[in-house]
Design a protein around this motif. Structure first.
Motif, PDB file in Angstrom:
ATOM      1  N   LEU A   8       0.826  -1.200   0.000  1.00 29.77           N
ATOM      2  CA  LEU A   8       0.000   0.000   0.000  1.00 29.77           C
ATOM      3  C   LEU A   8       0.869   1.263   0.000  1.00 29.77           C
ATOM      4  CD1 LEU A   8      -2.881   1.125   0.130  1.00 29.77           C
ATOM      5  CD2 LEU A   8      -2.687   1.058   2.615  1.00 29.77           C
ATOM      6  N   MET A   9       1.900   1.297   0.837  1.00 30.23           N
ATOM      7  CA  MET A   9       2.779   2.462   0.905  1.00 30.23           C
ATOM      8  C   MET A   9       3.542   2.656  -0.401  1.00 30.23           C
ATOM      9  SD  MET A   9       4.253   2.070   4.809  1.00 30.23           S
ATOM     10  CE  MET A   9       5.839   2.603   4.275  1.00 30.23           C
ATOM     11  N   ILE A  10       4.086   1.581  -0.933  1.00 32.52           N
ATOM     12  CA  ILE A  10       4.848   1.677  -2.176  1.00 32.52           C
ATOM     13  C   ILE A  10       3.930   2.083  -3.323  1.00 32.52           C
ATOM     14  CG2 ILE A  10       6.167   0.371  -3.887  1.00 32.52           C
ATOM     15  CD1 ILE A  10       7.286  -1.271  -1.511  1.00 32.52           C
ATOM     16  N   SER A  11       2.756   1.511  -3.377  1.00 33.98           N
ATOM     17  CA  SER A  11       1.809   1.868  -4.427  1.00 33.98           C
ATOM     18  C   SER A  11       1.464   3.348  -4.373  1.00 33.98           C
ATOM     19  CB  SER A  11       0.522   1.045  -4.303  1.00 33.98           C
ATOM     20  OG  SER A  11       0.782  -0.309  -4.489  1.00 33.98           O
ATOM     21  N   HIS A  12       1.240   3.862  -3.168  1.00 39.75           N
ATOM     22  CA  HIS A  12       0.920   5.280  -3.022  1.00 39.75           C
ATOM     23  C   HIS A  12       2.093   6.146  -3.475  1.00 39.75           C
ATOM     24  CE1 HIS A  12      -0.486   9.075  -1.520  1.00 39.75           C
ATOM     25  NE2 HIS A  12       0.644   9.198  -0.846  1.00 39.75           N
ATOM     26  N   LEU A  13       3.303   5.807  -3.010  1.00 40.55           N
ATOM     27  CA  LEU A  13       4.476   6.596  -3.384  1.00 40.55           C
ATOM     28  C   LEU A  13       4.682   6.580  -4.885  1.00 40.55           C
ATOM     29  CD1 LEU A  13       6.997   8.248  -2.716  1.00 40.55           C
ATOM     30  CD2 LEU A  13       8.227   6.079  -2.514  1.00 40.55           C
ATOM     31  N   LEU A  14       4.659   5.413  -5.482  1.00 44.22           N
ATOM     32  CA  LEU A  14       4.913   5.334  -6.913  1.00 44.22           C
ATOM     33  C   LEU A  14       3.780   5.955  -7.721  1.00 44.22           C
ATOM     34  CD1 LEU A  14       6.555   1.820  -7.250  1.00 44.22           C
ATOM     35  CD2 LEU A  14       7.662   4.052  -7.201  1.00 44.22           C
ATOM     36  N   TRP A  15       2.564   5.903  -7.223  1.00 47.49           N
ATOM     37  CA  TRP A  15       1.464   6.564  -7.922  1.00 47.49           C
ATOM     38  C   TRP A  15       1.683   8.067  -7.906  1.00 47.49           C
ATOM     39  CZ3 TRP A  15      -2.170  10.073  -6.112  1.00 47.49           C
ATOM     40  CH2 TRP A  15      -3.157  10.419  -7.045  1.00 47.49           C
ATOM     41  N   THR A  16       2.156   8.597  -6.770  1.00 48.09           N
ATOM     42  CA  THR A  16       2.390  10.037  -6.716  1.00 48.09           C
ATOM     43  C   THR A  16       3.635  10.431  -7.474  1.00 48.09           C
ATOM     44  OG1 THR A  16       3.608   9.899  -4.628  1.00 48.09           O
ATOM     45  CG2 THR A  16       1.234  10.297  -4.489  1.00 48.09           C
ATOM     46  N   VAL A  17       4.585   9.511  -7.641  1.00 47.86           N
ATOM     47  CA  VAL A  17       5.810   9.819  -8.373  1.00 47.86           C
ATOM     48  C   VAL A  17       5.500  10.042  -9.843  1.00 47.86           C
ATOM     49  CG1 VAL A  17       8.004   8.857  -9.153  1.00 47.86           C
ATOM     50  CG2 VAL A  17       7.365   8.683  -6.764  1.00 47.86           C
ATOM     51  N   SER A  18       4.669   9.236 -10.416  1.00 50.00           N
ATOM     52  CA  SER A  18       4.358   9.390 -11.829  1.00 50.00           C
ATOM     53  C   SER A  18       3.048   8.703 -12.136  1.00 50.00           C
ATOM     54  CB  SER A  18       5.459   8.776 -12.690  1.00 50.00           C
ATOM     55  OG  SER A  18       5.048   8.715 -14.026  1.00 50.00           O
ATOM     56  N   GLU A  50       3.129  17.703   0.299  1.00 47.36           N
ATOM     57  CA  GLU A  50       2.359  18.577  -0.582  1.00 47.36           C
ATOM     58  C   GLU A  50       3.264  19.250  -1.611  1.00 47.36           C
ATOM     59  OE1 GLU A  50       2.140  18.757   2.861  1.00 47.36           O
ATOM     60  OE2 GLU A  50       0.329  17.547   2.934  1.00 47.36           O
ATOM     61  N   ALA A  51       4.429  19.707  -1.182  1.00 49.03           N
ATOM     62  CA  ALA A  51       5.371  20.348  -2.113  1.00 49.03           C
ATOM     63  C   ALA A  51       5.884  19.337  -3.130  1.00 49.03           C
ATOM     64  CB  ALA A  51       6.529  20.975  -1.342  1.00 49.03           C
ATOM     65  N   ILE A  52       6.187  18.130  -2.675  1.00 45.54           N
ATOM     66  CA  ILE A  52       6.662  17.078  -3.575  1.00 45.54           C
ATOM     67  C   ILE A  52       5.600  16.768  -4.623  1.00 45.54           C
ATOM     68  CG2 ILE A  52       7.340  14.647  -3.713  1.00 45.54           C
ATOM     69  CD1 ILE A  52       8.542  15.070  -0.826  1.00 45.54           C
ATOM     70  N   LYS A  53       4.360  16.697  -4.199  1.00 49.59           N
ATOM     71  CA  LYS A  53       3.265  16.417  -5.134  1.00 49.59           C
ATOM     72  C   LYS A  53       3.135  17.514  -6.183  1.00 49.59           C
ATOM     73  CE  LYS A  53       0.677  13.478  -2.040  1.00 49.59           C
ATOM     74  NZ  LYS A  53      -0.459  13.336  -1.150  1.00 49.59           N
ATOM     75  N   GLN A  54       3.472  18.746  -5.821  1.00 50.68           N
ATOM     76  CA  GLN A  54       3.428  19.841  -6.790  1.00 50.68           C
ATOM     77  C   GLN A  54       4.357  19.533  -7.967  1.00 50.68           C
ATOM     78  OE1 GLN A  54       1.673  22.917  -6.859  1.00 50.68           O
ATOM     79  NE2 GLN A  54       0.428  21.863  -5.335  1.00 50.68           N
ATOM     80  N   VAL A  55       5.595  19.126  -7.652  1.00 51.05           N
ATOM     81  CA  VAL A  55       6.554  18.814  -8.716  1.00 51.05           C
ATOM     82  C   VAL A  55       6.095  17.588  -9.498  1.00 51.05           C
ATOM     83  CG1 VAL A  55       8.916  18.048  -9.197  1.00 51.05           C
ATOM     84  CG2 VAL A  55       8.506  19.885  -7.570  1.00 51.05           C
ATOM     85  N   GLN A  56       5.589  16.609  -8.805  1.00 51.92           N
ATOM     86  CA  GLN A  56       5.160  15.380  -9.470  1.00 51.92           C
ATOM     87  C   GLN A  56       4.044  15.626 -10.479  1.00 51.92           C
ATOM     88  OE1 GLN A  56       4.390  13.376  -5.812  1.00 51.92           O
ATOM     89  NE2 GLN A  56       6.422  12.446  -5.737  1.00 51.92           N
ATOM     90  N   ASP A 136       9.355  14.950 -21.470  1.00 49.01           N
ATOM     91  CA  ASP A 136       8.655  13.652 -21.513  1.00 49.01           C
ATOM     92  C   ASP A 136       7.748  13.497 -20.300  1.00 49.01           C
ATOM     93  OD1 ASP A 136       7.850  11.110 -22.210  1.00 49.01           O
ATOM     94  OD2 ASP A 136       9.719  10.148 -21.643  1.00 49.01           O
ATOM     95  N   PHE A 137       6.716  14.339 -20.208  1.00 50.91           N
ATOM     96  CA  PHE A 137       5.863  14.302 -19.034  1.00 50.91           C
ATOM     97  C   PHE A 137       5.066  13.008 -18.913  1.00 50.91           C
ATOM     98  CE2 PHE A 137       1.739  15.018 -20.951  1.00 50.91           C
ATOM     99  CZ  PHE A 137       2.044  15.701 -22.114  1.00 50.91           C
ATOM    100  N   ASP A 138       4.868  12.288 -19.997  1.00 46.62           N
ATOM    101  CA  ASP A 138       4.133  11.026 -19.916  1.00 46.62           C
ATOM    102  C   ASP A 138       4.843   9.985 -19.077  1.00 46.62           C
ATOM    103  OD1 ASP A 138       1.884  11.810 -21.328  1.00 46.62           O
ATOM    104  OD2 ASP A 138       2.714  11.165 -23.263  1.00 46.62           O
ATOM    105  N   ASP A 139       6.156   9.991 -19.106  1.00 42.73           N
ATOM    106  CA  ASP A 139       6.935   9.033 -18.341  1.00 42.73           C
ATOM    107  C   ASP A 139       7.796   9.689 -17.272  1.00 42.73           C
ATOM    108  OD1 ASP A 139       6.135   6.544 -19.492  1.00 42.73           O
ATOM    109  OD2 ASP A 139       7.207   7.132 -21.310  1.00 42.73           O
ATOM    110  N   PHE A 140       7.361  10.843 -16.810  1.00 41.35           N
ATOM    111  CA  PHE A 140       8.107  11.595 -15.806  1.00 41.35           C
ATOM    112  C   PHE A 140       8.167  10.829 -14.495  1.00 41.35           C
ATOM    113  CE2 PHE A 140       8.051  14.763 -12.337  1.00 41.35           C
ATOM    114  CZ  PHE A 140       9.278  15.347 -12.563  1.00 41.35           C
ATOM    115  N   VAL A 141       9.369  10.701 -13.958  1.00 42.02           N
ATOM    116  CA  VAL A 141       9.568  10.068 -12.665  1.00 42.02           C
ATOM    117  C   VAL A 141      10.389  11.004 -11.813  1.00 42.02           C
ATOM    118  CG1 VAL A 141      10.629   8.125 -11.447  1.00 42.02           C
ATOM    119  CG2 VAL A 141       9.500   7.745 -13.643  1.00 42.02           C
ATOM    120  N   LEU A 142       9.924  11.309 -10.632  1.00 42.75           N
ATOM    121  CA  LEU A 142      10.693  12.114  -9.697  1.00 42.75           C
ATOM    122  C   LEU A 142      11.487  11.192  -8.805  1.00 42.75           C
ATOM    123  CD1 LEU A 142      11.548  14.692  -8.282  1.00 42.75           C
ATOM    124  CD2 LEU A 142       9.455  14.547  -6.914  1.00 42.75           C
ATOM    125  N   PHE A 143      12.802  11.177  -9.005  1.00 40.23           N
ATOM    126  CA  PHE A 143      13.681  10.414  -8.133  1.00 40.23           C
ATOM    127  C   PHE A 143      14.071  11.266  -6.973  1.00 40.23           C
ATOM    128  CE2 PHE A 143      14.831   7.577 -11.762  1.00 40.23           C
ATOM    129  CZ  PHE A 143      14.412   6.435 -11.160  1.00 40.23           C
TER     130      PHE A 143
END
Length: 143
Positions: A8-18, A50-56, A136-143
């Motif tokens: 659940l945690m990983i799914s949430h993080l990766l969903w918010t990442v891209s 919240e700030a991280i989600k802005q960039v994502q 490439d916003f379609d495959d954007f990943v925030l590391f």
């Protein structure tokens, strides 16, 4: 119970990442690493979710803590050295297979645009991250 919470945690993080980043596209080890990096960098820099989600979502707000978070994620992953040198082969290890060739080329182009700027590395990394989103916003990943 931990297994379910971990997923659940990983799914949430990766969903918010891209929006396009699928949990099944990377190994469990990489998933664990990403979660650890995220927690460490967020805690060390003092940025907020919240700030991280802005960039994502493509909103690159002018916030030093957030810029330092982005820099921290690149550094802690080992894909960027302290002198802004990129380890492109390491980048490939952390990306879904379907994006590897294209993402590396995009990264090289964005890195070339910013590497010689007379700015602190956290500023250059934030500009790099924005370039990756713009290219490439379609495959954007925030590391």
């Amino acid at each position: 119970m931990w297994g379910f919470l971990r997923i659940l945690m990983i799914s949430h993080l990766l969903w918010t990442v891209s929006a396009k980043f699928d949990l099944t596209e990377v190994s469990d080890i990489i998933q664990d690493e990403i979660l650890t990096w995220h927690d460490v960098c967020r805690d060390v820099t003092g940025t907020t979710e919240e700030a991280i989600k802005q960039v994502q979502t493509g909103h690159f707000i002018d916030d030093d803590a957030l810029k330092k978070y982005v820099f921290c994620m690149w550094r802690i992953s080992g894909v960027m050295s302290t002198n802004f040198k990129m380890h492109f082969d390491r980048v490939e290890e952390y990306l879904p297979e379907r994006t590897r060739g294209i993402a590396s080329q995009t990264l090289k182009g964005c890195h070339d645009k910013v590497k010689d700027k007379d700015l602190p590395n956290f500023e250059k990394t934030y500009i790099l991250q924005k370039c990756l989103y713009d290219e490439d916003f379609d495959d954007f990943v925030l590391f």
